[in-house]
Write an enzyme that holds these catalytic residues in place. Sequence first.
Site, PDB file in Angstrom:
ATOM      1  N   TRP A  90       0.829  -1.204   0.000  1.00 58.34           N
ATOM      2  CA  TRP A  90       0.000   0.000   0.000  1.00 58.34           C
ATOM      3  C   TRP A  90       0.862   1.253   0.000  1.00 58.34           C
ATOM      4  O   TRP A  90       0.513   2.254  -0.618  1.00 58.34           O
ATOM      5  CB  TRP A  90      -0.949  -0.018   1.196  1.00 58.34           C
ATOM      6  N   ASP A 111       4.363  -0.902  11.177  1.00 54.83           N
ATOM      7  CA  ASP A 111       3.997  -2.313  11.275  1.00 54.83           C
ATOM      8  C   ASP A 111       4.902  -2.990  12.289  1.00 54.83           C
ATOM      9  O   ASP A 111       6.073  -2.633  12.433  1.00 54.83           O
ATOM     10  CB  ASP A 111       4.127  -3.031   9.924  1.00 54.83           C
ATOM     11  N   ASP A 127       4.568  -2.026  16.883  1.00 59.87           N
ATOM     12  CA  ASP A 127       3.167  -2.424  16.966  1.00 59.87           C
ATOM     13  C   ASP A 127       2.324  -1.165  17.124  1.00 59.87           C
ATOM     14  O   ASP A 127       2.528  -0.370  18.047  1.00 59.87           O
ATOM     15  CB  ASP A 127       2.974  -3.341  18.178  1.00 59.87           C
ATOM     16  N   ASP A 151      -4.881  -1.510   6.852  1.00 62.28           N
ATOM     17  CA  ASP A 151      -5.088  -2.863   6.331  1.00 62.28           C
ATOM     18  C   ASP A 151      -4.742  -3.869   7.414  1.00 62.28           C
ATOM     19  O   ASP A 151      -4.394  -5.005   7.130  1.00 62.28           O
ATOM     20  CB  ASP A 151      -4.216  -3.076   5.081  1.00 62.28           C
ATOM     21  N   LYS A 191      -9.816  -2.031   6.916  1.00 59.81           N
ATOM     22  CA  LYS A 191     -10.299  -3.388   6.649  1.00 59.81           C
ATOM     23  C   LYS A 191     -11.296  -3.798   7.729  1.00 59.81           C
ATOM     24  O   LYS A 191     -11.081  -3.578   8.920  1.00 59.81           O
ATOM     25  CB  LYS A 191      -9.136  -4.376   6.637  1.00 59.81           C
TER      26      LYS A 191
END
Length: 238
Positions: A90, A111, A127, A151, A191
């Site tokens: 992305w 991420d 995180d 996402d 998402k």
Amino acid sequence: MAKDKGGSRSTRGGGVGGRREAVRVKTARGRTVSSARWLERQLNDPYVHEAKRLGFRSRAAFKLREIDDQFRFLRPGIAVVDLGCAPGGWCQVAVQRVRPLETGGTIVGIDVTEVEPIAGTTILHQDFMADDAPERLKAALGGQADVVLSDMAAPATGHPQTDHLRIMALAETAHAFAREVLKPDGVFVAKVLRGGTERALLEQLKRDFKVVKHVKPPSSRADSAEMFVVATGFRGGN
């Protein structure tokens, strides 16, 4: 999560297709039936082949491309945050369409899994659910965002109700962060799972944004329960 090894921005529109001879994978020593099925699906997936051809790190890049082709929120020079950005597909799409190195736009990803560098993108290895993650993102962003993407997905347990609760918790946390950083008229994409957004979150999104829609891009596998909520026209948090 998007990466572009020199691909042009003339990537809006156009599907992925073409007939290929199907590849069949047999089980072998050390390979389970489920792993053989996964490998066979990968080898026969046109989006996997197209991702490799275009230099994208994952087929998921096409999901963002297709969502943006419909809603057109990724524009040159804007600021974008990508939550749960591994492996980088992305972010790559954002780089193609925001063109940060040319326009001064900003793209920040985060991420828990380490992500290889992407030119024009700041990536935090952390995180997002950690207590200090939002402040680190804000510092890297250096101001407000035009778009917040998520996402994120928790590891599947195989128990639909549990998986639904986990992914909705991530979507709720992403929305809370988006309310803090989005500019007026900003966009939030997250998402969710089949069945759409939980009522409480959906009601909050409708209060915070002018338009809220659910979409399932063509590149999202038909047997996947994933969907995306797209909220546009942020009214401004308080």
